[in-house]
Write a protein that holds these residues in place. Structure first.
Motif, PDB file in Angstrom:
ATOM      1  N   THR A   7      -5.010 -61.242 -14.094  1.00 28.74           N
ATOM      2  CA  THR A   7      -5.230 -60.719 -12.742  1.00 28.74           C
ATOM      3  C   THR A   7      -6.648 -61.078 -12.297  1.00 28.74           C
ATOM      4  O   THR A   7      -7.427 -61.667 -13.061  1.00 28.74           O
ATOM      5  N   VAL A   8      -6.952 -60.631 -11.086  1.00 33.30           N
ATOM      6  CA  VAL A   8      -8.264 -60.925 -10.526  1.00 33.30           C
ATOM      7  C   VAL A   8      -9.378 -60.301 -11.388  1.00 33.30           C
ATOM      8  O   VAL A   8     -10.492 -60.833 -11.458  1.00 33.30           O
ATOM      9  N   GLU A   9      -9.030 -59.234 -12.121  1.00 36.49           N
ATOM     10  CA  GLU A   9     -10.030 -58.626 -13.020  1.00 36.49           C
ATOM     11  C   GLU A   9     -10.435 -59.544 -14.186  1.00 36.49           C
ATOM     12  O   GLU A   9     -11.476 -59.354 -14.801  1.00 36.49           O
ATOM     13  N   ASP A  10      -9.582 -60.511 -14.477  1.00 38.35           N
ATOM     14  CA  ASP A  10      -9.875 -61.441 -15.579  1.00 38.35           C
ATOM     15  C   ASP A  10     -10.698 -62.646 -15.120  1.00 38.35           C
ATOM     16  O   ASP A  10     -11.028 -63.511 -15.927  1.00 38.35           O
ATOM     17  N   LYS A  11     -10.973 -62.700 -13.816  1.00 40.16           N
ATOM     18  CA  LYS A  11     -11.551 -63.928 -13.255  1.00 40.16           C
ATOM     19  C   LYS A  11     -12.831 -64.368 -13.984  1.00 40.16           C
ATOM     20  O   LYS A  11     -12.961 -65.538 -14.360  1.00 40.16           O
ATOM     21  N   GLU A  12     -13.767 -63.442 -14.209  1.00 44.68           N
ATOM     22  CA  GLU A  12     -15.036 -63.834 -14.846  1.00 44.68           C
ATOM     23  C   GLU A  12     -14.808 -64.343 -16.268  1.00 44.68           C
ATOM     24  O   GLU A  12     -15.374 -65.364 -16.675  1.00 44.68           O
ATOM     25  N   GLU A  13     -13.946 -63.636 -17.018  1.00 42.58           N
ATOM     26  CA  GLU A  13     -13.686 -64.079 -18.401  1.00 42.58           C
ATOM     27  C   GLU A  13     -12.988 -65.450 -18.407  1.00 42.58           C
ATOM     28  O   GLU A  13     -13.285 -66.307 -19.245  1.00 42.58           O
ATOM     29  N   ILE A  14     -12.087 -65.645 -17.452  1.00 43.09           N
ATOM     30  CA  ILE A  14     -11.396 -66.943 -17.366  1.00 43.09           C
ATOM     31  C   ILE A  14     -12.394 -68.055 -17.026  1.00 43.09           C
ATOM     32  O   ILE A  14     -12.378 -69.126 -17.642  1.00 43.09           O
TER      33      ILE A  14
END
Ligand code: ACO
Length: 210
Positions: A7-14
């Motif tokens: 999800t968008v919450e994973d954006k930084e880790e991705i």
């Protein structure tokens, strides 16, 4: 490991994951030297990778709470080639990749192969942590992408393989080779643009009806 919808919450880790692996070792990025000590990332490729982060079609493979692989997927609609996309590429290296991918999209014309389908899922970015490669994680990510594509009623799934290893992975899943362009035959101003290391000799498009 587990495969979950990102999800968008994973954006930084991705993005951190991509900076560490994909931007450095995808065969064309590597050939171009897309990033180095002076250029730690490519913002255009960051945008390209995550602009559809909220479409519920992106997957992450997680091991001990950390991302070890990702499949960033997009939804394609018939006629998409005629539409202007909203990416504004300025990176002189990444623009070469975008031009190649545009050529591949036009020449491969995947919707022509599936006259009854108006939507498809495309695997845009596949990346696995180098310590976990060769164990079938990419294959499993594509397999799960196929399940998501089925759930949303897409007619087929398509993968532009810039890496020979991606082609091997999807072939094993029963995908069919639809299009192939040898890197030696892709020229701009009479010069071959990409000479990635072997065994990456061609960009291929593999498809499968759902
Ligand atoms: N040397 C030889 N064969 C390899 C290697 C290697 N270094 N790595 C993978 N393979 C083979 C595997 O044996 C397998 O083939 P097989 O089933 O016939 O044995 C096939 O390639 C794929 O194997 P997986 O284990 O499912 O793939 P993996 O989890 O290792 O991930 C990936 C493949 C994503 C291409 C990984 O190598 C990677 O992250 N590379 C750098 C980034 C990249 O190039 N991404 C793909 C660009 S194309 C796109 O994004 C759509």
């Amino acid at each position: 490991y587990d495969i979950q919808v990102a999800t968008v919450e994973d954006k930084e880790e991705i993005l951190n994951f991509l900076r560490k692996f994909f931007f450095k070792d995808e065969p064309l990025n590597k050939f171009l030297g897309l990033i180095d000590e002076k250029t730690p990332t490519c913002l255009d490729l960051e945008d390209f990778s995550t602009k559809e982060i909220d479409n519920n079609l992106n997957l992450k493979a997680v091991h001990n709470g950390k991302i070890i692989g990702i499949s960033l997927n997009g939804l394609l609609k018939r006629g998409y080639l005629e539409e202007e996309d909203d990416l504004h590429i300025t990176d002189p290296k990444f623009v070469k990749i975008v031009r190649l991918l545009e050529r591949v999209s036009k020449e491969s014309d995947v919707f022509a192969r599936f006259p009854d389908s108006d939507t498809a899922v495309t695997v845009k970015i596949l990346s696995v942590n180098d310590a976990y490669r060769g164990q079938g994680i990419a294959r499993e990510l594509v397999n799960k992408t196929r399940e998501l594509a089925k759930q949303i009623g897409a007619g087929f799934i398509t993968v532009d393989c810039t890496s020979h290893f991606t082609a091997l992975a999807v072939k094993k899943l029963g995908f069919e080779l639809h299009y192939k362009l040898n890197y030696a035959d892709h020229k701009e101003n009479d010069e071959v643009v990409f000479k990635p290391e072997l065994p990456h000799e061609a960009v291929t498009v593999y498809v499968q009806k759902i």
